[in-house]
Design a protein around this motif. Sequence first.
Motif, PDB file in Angstrom:
ATOM      1  N   MET A 186       5.135  -9.603 -13.504  1.00  0.00           N
ATOM      2  CA  MET A 186       3.954 -10.418 -13.794  1.00  0.00           C
ATOM      3  C   MET A 186       2.718  -9.814 -13.142  1.00  0.00           C
ATOM      4  SD  MET A 186       3.389 -14.547 -13.388  1.00  0.00           S
ATOM      5  CE  MET A 186       4.336 -14.939 -14.867  1.00  0.00           C
ATOM      6  N   THR A 187       1.629  -9.705 -13.920  1.00  0.00           N
ATOM      7  CA  THR A 187       0.368  -9.168 -13.408  1.00  0.00           C
ATOM      8  C   THR A 187      -0.361 -10.221 -12.592  1.00  0.00           C
ATOM      9  OG1 THR A 187       0.171  -7.720 -15.339  1.00  0.00           O
ATOM     10  CG2 THR A 187      -1.808  -8.071 -14.026  1.00  0.00           C
ATOM     11  N   VAL A 188      -0.837  -9.819 -11.424  1.00  0.00           N
ATOM     12  CA  VAL A 188      -1.551 -10.691 -10.496  1.00  0.00           C
ATOM     13  C   VAL A 188      -3.042 -10.387 -10.572  1.00  0.00           C
ATOM     14  CG1 VAL A 188      -1.866 -11.298  -8.066  1.00  0.00           C
ATOM     15  CG2 VAL A 188       0.431 -10.813  -8.939  1.00  0.00           C
ATOM     16  N   TYR A 189      -3.833 -11.423 -10.891  1.00  0.00           N
ATOM     17  CA  TYR A 189      -5.292 -11.299 -10.918  1.00  0.00           C
ATOM     18  C   TYR A 189      -5.861 -12.043  -9.715  1.00  0.00           C
ATOM     19  CZ  TYR A 189      -5.308  -9.324 -15.619  1.00  0.00           C
ATOM     20  OH  TYR A 189      -5.127  -8.499 -16.712  1.00  0.00           O
ATOM     21  N   PRO A 190      -6.277 -11.310  -8.675  1.00  0.00           N
ATOM     22  CA  PRO A 190      -6.804 -11.965  -7.470  1.00  0.00           C
ATOM     23  C   PRO A 190      -8.296 -12.244  -7.573  1.00  0.00           C
ATOM     24  CG  PRO A 190      -6.585  -9.632  -7.075  1.00  0.00           C
ATOM     25  CD  PRO A 190      -6.119  -9.866  -8.484  1.00  0.00           C
ATOM     26  N   GLY A 191      -8.796 -13.028  -6.621  1.00  0.00           N
ATOM     27  CA  GLY A 191     -10.199 -13.386  -6.583  1.00  0.00           C
ATOM     28  C   GLY A 191     -11.114 -12.278  -6.090  1.00  0.00           C
ATOM     29  N   HIS A 192     -10.547 -11.234  -5.509  1.00  0.00           N
ATOM     30  CA  HIS A 192     -11.304 -10.067  -5.070  1.00  0.00           C
ATOM     31  C   HIS A 192     -10.423  -8.846  -5.272  1.00  0.00           C
ATOM     32  CE1 HIS A 192     -14.281 -12.579  -2.819  1.00  0.00           C
ATOM     33  NE2 HIS A 192     -13.229 -13.354  -2.630  1.00  0.00           N
ATOM     34  N   GLY A 193     -11.027  -7.743  -5.674  1.00  0.00           N
ATOM     35  CA  GLY A 193     -10.293  -6.489  -5.748  1.00  0.00           C
ATOM     36  C   GLY A 193      -9.467  -6.320  -7.012  1.00  0.00           C
ATOM     37  N   PRO A 194      -8.617  -5.264  -7.013  1.00  0.00           N
ATOM     38  CA  PRO A 194      -7.889  -4.899  -8.228  1.00  0.00           C
ATOM     39  C   PRO A 194      -6.675  -5.783  -8.491  1.00  0.00           C
ATOM     40  CG  PRO A 194      -7.282  -3.420  -6.437  1.00  0.00           C
ATOM     41  CD  PRO A 194      -8.373  -4.315  -5.907  1.00  0.00           C
ATOM     42  N   THR A 195      -6.158  -5.674  -9.710  1.00  0.00           N
ATOM     43  CA  THR A 195      -4.920  -6.359 -10.064  1.00  0.00           C
ATOM     44  C   THR A 195      -3.727  -5.695  -9.391  1.00  0.00           C
ATOM     45  OG1 THR A 195      -4.628  -4.999 -12.037  1.00  0.00           O
ATOM     46  CG2 THR A 195      -5.819  -7.085 -12.297  1.00  0.00           C
ATOM     47  N   SER A 196      -2.612  -6.411  -9.386  1.00  0.00           N
ATOM     48  CA  SER A 196      -1.347  -5.891  -8.883  1.00  0.00           C
ATOM     49  C   SER A 196      -0.238  -6.525  -9.709  1.00  0.00           C
ATOM     50  CB  SER A 196      -1.202  -6.206  -7.387  1.00  0.00           C
ATOM     51  OG  SER A 196      -0.044  -5.593  -6.855  1.00  0.00           O
ATOM     52  N   THR A 197       0.976  -6.471  -9.209  1.00  0.00           N
ATOM     53  CA  THR A 197       2.085  -7.203  -9.815  1.00  0.00           C
ATOM     54  C   THR A 197       2.849  -7.928  -8.717  1.00  0.00           C
ATOM     55  OG1 THR A 197       3.719  -5.420  -9.627  1.00  0.00           O
ATOM     56  CG2 THR A 197       2.363  -5.469 -11.641  1.00  0.00           C
ATOM     57  N   ILE A 198       3.566  -8.950  -9.103  1.00  0.00           N
ATOM     58  CA  ILE A 198       4.388  -9.674  -8.131  1.00  0.00           C
ATOM     59  C   ILE A 198       5.374  -8.723  -7.466  1.00  0.00           C
ATOM     60  CG2 ILE A 198       6.181 -11.435  -7.885  1.00  0.00           C
ATOM     61  CD1 ILE A 198       3.413 -12.661  -8.194  1.00  0.00           C
ATOM     62  N   GLY A 199       6.016  -7.877  -8.250  1.00  0.00           N
ATOM     63  CA  GLY A 199       7.005  -6.951  -7.692  1.00  0.00           C
ATOM     64  C   GLY A 199       6.418  -5.984  -6.687  1.00  0.00           C
ATOM     65  N   THR A 200       5.231  -5.468  -6.985  1.00  0.00           N
ATOM     66  CA  THR A 200       4.573  -4.537  -6.059  1.00  0.00           C
ATOM     67  C   THR A 200       4.280  -5.220  -4.733  1.00  0.00           C
ATOM     68  OG1 THR A 200       3.567  -3.267  -7.856  1.00  0.00           O
ATOM     69  CG2 THR A 200       2.514  -3.121  -5.695  1.00  0.00           C
ATOM     70  N   GLU A 201       3.765  -6.438  -4.794  1.00  0.00           N
ATOM     71  CA  GLU A 201       3.445  -7.141  -3.551  1.00  0.00           C
ATOM     72  C   GLU A 201       4.706  -7.518  -2.777  1.00  0.00           C
ATOM     73  OE1 GLU A 201       0.301  -7.045  -2.529  1.00  0.00           O
ATOM     74  OE2 GLU A 201       0.123  -5.929  -4.401  1.00  0.00           O
ATOM     75  N   ARG A 202       5.764  -7.871  -3.477  1.00  0.00           N
ATOM     76  CA  ARG A 202       7.025  -8.184  -2.792  1.00  0.00           C
ATOM     77  C   ARG A 202       7.576  -6.963  -2.057  1.00  0.00           C
ATOM     78  NH1 ARG A 202      11.455 -11.185  -6.279  1.00  0.00           N
ATOM     79  NH2 ARG A 202      12.473 -10.884  -4.261  1.00  0.00           N
ATOM     80  N   LYS A 203       7.322  -5.782  -2.612  1.00  0.00           N
ATOM     81  CA  LYS A 203       7.868  -4.561  -2.013  1.00  0.00           C
ATOM     82  C   LYS A 203       6.963  -3.965  -0.946  1.00  0.00           C
ATOM     83  CE  LYS A 203      10.365  -3.216  -6.228  1.00  0.00           C
ATOM     84  NZ  LYS A 203      10.356  -2.300  -7.392  1.00  0.00           N
ATOM     85  N   THR A 204       5.648  -4.056  -1.136  1.00  0.00           N
ATOM     86  CA  THR A 204       4.754  -3.237  -0.320  1.00  0.00           C
ATOM     87  C   THR A 204       3.699  -3.999   0.462  1.00  0.00           C
ATOM     88  OG1 THR A 204       3.169  -2.876  -2.141  1.00  0.00           O
ATOM     89  CG2 THR A 204       5.021  -1.351  -1.991  1.00  0.00           C
ATOM     90  N   ASN A 205       3.488  -5.284   0.183  1.00  0.00           N
ATOM     91  CA  ASN A 205       2.418  -5.992   0.893  1.00  0.00           C
ATOM     92  C   ASN A 205       2.808  -6.160   2.359  1.00  0.00           C
ATOM     93  OD1 ASN A 205       0.837  -8.325   1.961  1.00  0.00           O
ATOM     94  ND2 ASN A 205       0.019  -8.374  -0.108  1.00  0.00           N
ATOM     95  N   PRO A 206       2.007  -5.612   3.301  1.00  0.00           N
ATOM     96  CA  PRO A 206       2.423  -5.615   4.705  1.00  0.00           C
ATOM     97  C   PRO A 206       2.507  -7.006   5.339  1.00  0.00           C
ATOM     98  CG  PRO A 206       0.144  -4.860   4.492  1.00  0.00           C
ATOM     99  CD  PRO A 206       0.696  -4.955   3.103  1.00  0.00           C
ATOM    100  N   PHE A 207       1.952  -8.021   4.698  1.00  0.00           N
ATOM    101  CA  PHE A 207       1.958  -9.372   5.253  1.00  0.00           C
ATOM    102  C   PHE A 207       3.105 -10.233   4.742  1.00  0.00           C
ATOM    103  CE2 PHE A 207      -2.369  -7.802   5.259  1.00  0.00           C
ATOM    104  CZ  PHE A 207      -2.771  -8.028   6.570  1.00  0.00           C
TER     105      PHE A 207
END
Length: 214
Positions: A186-207
């Motif tokens: 699923m594509t993630v559209y945040p309120g600031h900055g570029p898009t991402s995906t749920i999978g990318t954030e689950r794997k790489t988001n440091p928080f």
Amino acid sequence: MKIQVIPVTPFAQNCSLIWDPATMKGAFVDPGGDSAKLYDAATQNKVTIEKIILTHGHLDHVGATTEVAKHYDVPVIGPHIGDKFWLDGLPQQSQMFRFPPASPFAPNQWLNDNDTITVGNLTLDVLHCPGHTPGHVALVERDSNTVIVGDILFAGSIGRTDFPQGNHQQLIDSIRNKLFTLPDEMTVYPGHGPTSTIGTERKTNPFVADSKFG
């Protein structure tokens, strides 16, 4: 669902123009400012605006709401009533962030967890995701595999929780227990900055990456 991200104001926050290509009916999500730029985008895409949708009550995401809603004579939907104090305090927010003066307003409809919003023939599922603000919501459109998350989650980061009634643990829980149950692709559209995906954030988001939680 079609979506065009329109960065607005010197803060470059993302307003999303979303629409149903079958009916060409659409909505603005988080019109934070630069209303003329928003009108141009709707006109260029031949979209008929039928509502304004707000993810949360911070000024940089709602600053042009009253003006845009009046321009199109459309209702304002959201956020959750937990952000009422932010909308009531818009004059103070204007001074705090050095934005043009903004008047308090109330939406035509507050949102709750598991509500749905229609835009043309589209259906947006509402997820109440407190933490950045107590009334923050995310908007899921499953046919296009899209989620609009406001300031909950960013590419490689998460929302701030040092504003009044912010709560870091609530934010982590909202991301882990609600957003991260969505499909990895699923594509993630945040309120600031570029898009991402749920999978990318689950794997790489440091928080909030899975690796941090075992």
